[in-house]
Write a protein that holds these residues in place. Structure first.
Motif, PDB file in Angstrom:
ATOM      1  N   LYS A   1      95.219 -62.935  15.447  1.00  0.00           N
ATOM      2  CA  LYS A   1      94.144 -63.896  15.636  1.00  0.00           C
ATOM      3  C   LYS A   1      93.568 -63.723  17.029  1.00  0.00           C
ATOM      4  CE  LYS A   1      94.387 -66.103  11.675  1.00  0.00           C
ATOM      5  NZ  LYS A   1      93.266 -66.091  10.700  1.00  0.00           N
ATOM      6  N   LYS A   2      92.235 -63.793  17.102  1.00  0.00           N
ATOM      7  CA  LYS A   2      91.564 -63.639  18.389  1.00  0.00           C
ATOM      8  C   LYS A   2      91.124 -65.006  18.894  1.00  0.00           C
ATOM      9  CE  LYS A   2      89.221 -59.948  19.079  1.00  0.00           C
ATOM     10  NZ  LYS A   2      88.173 -58.895  19.065  1.00  0.00           N
ATOM     11  N   PHE A   3      91.413 -65.279  20.183  1.00  0.00           N
ATOM     12  CA  PHE A   3      91.077 -66.552  20.798  1.00  0.00           C
ATOM     13  C   PHE A   3      90.326 -66.328  22.108  1.00  0.00           C
ATOM     14  CE2 PHE A   3      94.923 -67.291  18.354  1.00  0.00           C
ATOM     15  CZ  PHE A   3      94.738 -68.541  17.787  1.00  0.00           C
ATOM     16  N   TYR A   4      89.752 -67.382  22.610  1.00  0.00           N
ATOM     17  CA  TYR A   4      89.309 -67.411  23.996  1.00  0.00           C
ATOM     18  C   TYR A   4      89.654 -68.768  24.569  1.00  0.00           C
ATOM     19  CZ  TYR A   4      85.148 -69.989  22.404  1.00  0.00           C
ATOM     20  OH  TYR A   4      84.312 -70.916  21.852  1.00  0.00           O
TER      21      TYR A   4
ATOM     22  N   LEU B   1      91.715 -74.083  23.849  1.00  0.00           N
ATOM     23  CA  LEU B   1      92.000 -72.798  23.230  1.00  0.00           C
ATOM     24  C   LEU B   1      91.256 -72.778  21.906  1.00  0.00           C
ATOM     25  CD1 LEU B   1      93.698 -70.157  23.308  1.00  0.00           C
ATOM     26  CD2 LEU B   1      95.432 -71.401  22.014  1.00  0.00           C
ATOM     27  N   THR B   2      90.369 -71.807  21.729  1.00  0.00           N
ATOM     28  CA  THR B   2      89.466 -71.815  20.583  1.00  0.00           C
ATOM     29  C   THR B   2      89.512 -70.479  19.862  1.00  0.00           C
ATOM     30  OG1 THR B   2      88.009 -73.289  21.824  1.00  0.00           O
ATOM     31  CG2 THR B   2      87.083 -72.222  19.872  1.00  0.00           C
ATOM     32  N   PRO B   3      89.573 -70.487  18.518  1.00  0.00           N
ATOM     33  CA  PRO B   3      89.554 -69.223  17.770  1.00  0.00           C
ATOM     34  C   PRO B   3      88.170 -68.608  17.765  1.00  0.00           C
ATOM     35  CG  PRO B   3      89.535 -71.079  16.257  1.00  0.00           C
ATOM     36  CD  PRO B   3      89.700 -71.662  17.641  1.00  0.00           C
ATOM     37  N   CYS B   4      88.127 -67.288  17.802  1.00  0.00           N
ATOM     38  CA  CYS B   4      86.831 -66.599  17.766  1.00  0.00           C
ATOM     39  C   CYS B   4      86.272 -66.536  16.351  1.00  0.00           C
ATOM     40  CB  CYS B   4      86.970 -65.189  18.321  1.00  0.00           C
ATOM     41  SG  CYS B   4      87.367 -65.134  20.078  1.00  0.00           S
TER      42      CYS B   4
ATOM     43  N   TYR C   1      97.289 -76.326  13.891  1.00  0.00           N
ATOM     44  CA  TYR C   1      95.883 -76.155  14.284  1.00  0.00           C
ATOM     45  C   TYR C   1      94.997 -76.362  13.068  1.00  0.00           C
ATOM     46  CZ  TYR C   1      91.970 -74.142  16.824  1.00  0.00           C
ATOM     47  OH  TYR C   1      90.782 -73.956  17.461  1.00  0.00           O
TER      48      TYR C   1
ATOM     49  N   GLY D   1      88.577 -76.978  19.064  1.00  0.00           N
ATOM     50  CA  GLY D   1      89.576 -76.174  19.760  1.00  0.00           C
ATOM     51  C   GLY D   1      90.800 -77.010  20.061  1.00  0.00           C
TER      52      GLY D   1
END
Length: 325
Positions: free
Chosen positions: A45-48, A66-69, A101, A107
């Motif tokens: 999983k990709k986050f920013y 923390l939010t998923p892309c 989540y 987020g």
């Protein structure tokens, strides 16, 4: 402001230059480079990370998300969030595990991540050369099936927002709320008595409540359906009173716990009065202990004049006991 991110499988280190940038204001954020987490089960999983150096909801705290892309239905996270000092030792700010989540969330919130004043007071150690280094250590696991209990809560929330099958109207000042007698009566013995006895409300299908603000009543009704409150922080004192009035102990306990865990010099005396007047021992004890421990801060507080003589005597007894120990 420049940021450098390191992509790792189970951790992410973010070096933020000039973190206390004077040009940033409250509500303005900075965003990390995207990073990929590879969980124990092989899912990726990709986050920013988005941070508010001058705070978002509160100006005294650094906040972040923390939010998923991409779209993320649900997953379980185990995490530790730390600040690395100039010797690369971890100053732990937050740790938890098994966080669920939800897809509908914007987020995962790091609300009240660290006090801005604490950063400034330890700037030489935590902000060497003005750089803040944050280390995320996370594990991500497989999507897990939705909890049947949460499905029930979601269904009841849908029921609350739908006028279909409603059989009671509640009028409060300039608003009207449609609801279900079965739900209200099962959650509040006051409503149950109102609907089962020969009261006009039972016969007319209409209730008028004007002793609270409409948004407090809306939160009260919402809690009856879902055990959730949308504006707990803003309405906690009024909601506490309403919960006591309608004999909803679970909501009263929720409000009491919130106030107990958020005592300050500004609210401790009013919370003490509130707890004493509504028979909430846990909140009364917590507020009393807080006031006794910080008694010098309250001597000139105008709220002290509103405290009953009996409570003032209890405060003074607590101060004397504290000095003798």
């Amino acid at each position: 402001m420049a940021e450098v991110g390191t992509i790792c499988t189970k951790s992410f280190e973010w070096n933020i230059l000039n973190f206390l940038n004077p040009n940033l204001n409250q509500g303005e954020s900075i965003v990390s480079p995207p990073f990929t987490l590879i969980g124990k089960d092989g899912i990726q999983k990709k986050f920013y990370l988005r941070l508010y150096p001058k705070g978002n909801r509160e100006a005294d705290w650094v906040e972040g998300y923390l939010t998923p892309c991409d779209s993320l239905k649900s997953c379980t996270l185990s995490y530790k969030v730390s600040i690395l000092d100039k010797e690369e030792k971890q100053f732990i700010c937050m740790t938890a595990s098994e966080y669920f989540y939800c897809e509908k969330d914007i987020g995962w919130g790091l609300y009240k991540f660290i006090e801005i004043q604490k950063l400034k007071s330890q700037e030489e150690i935590l902000l060497p050369n003005g750089t803040l280094t944050i280390l995320f250590e996370l594990d991500i696991f497989k999507d897990k099936p939705k909890d049947p209990t949460m499905s029930l809560v979601d269904d009841l929330e849908t029921l609350a927002s739908n006028d279909e099958f409603t059989d009671i109207e509640i009028h409060c000042k300039d608003i009207k709320i449609k609801a279900h007698k079965a739900i209200l009566g099962s959650r509040s013995s006051v409503f149950k008595a109102m609907f089962t006895n020969a009261c006009k409300e039972s016969q007319t299908g209409s209730v008028t409540i004007n002793n609270m603000e409409p948004e407090v009543l809306q939160d009260l009704i919402t809690f009856m359906y879902s055990c959730k409150v949308k504006k707990l922080e803003e309405n906690v004192a009024d909601l506490f009173i309403a919960a006591d009035m309608y004999m909803m102990e679970s909501l009263k306990d929720m409000c009491g716990s919130y106030m107990m865990n958020n005592l300050t010099n500004e609210n401790a005396l009013s919370y003490l009065n509130l707890a004493d007047g509504h028979n909430c021992k846990m909140l009364k004890d917590a507020a009393m202990n807080y006031i006794v421990a910080n008694v010098n801060d309250f001597m000139e507080n105008p709220e002290l004049e509103k405290v009953s003589q009996g409570l003032v005597i209890q405060i003074m007894k607590g101060v004397v006991k504290q000095k003798n120990n």
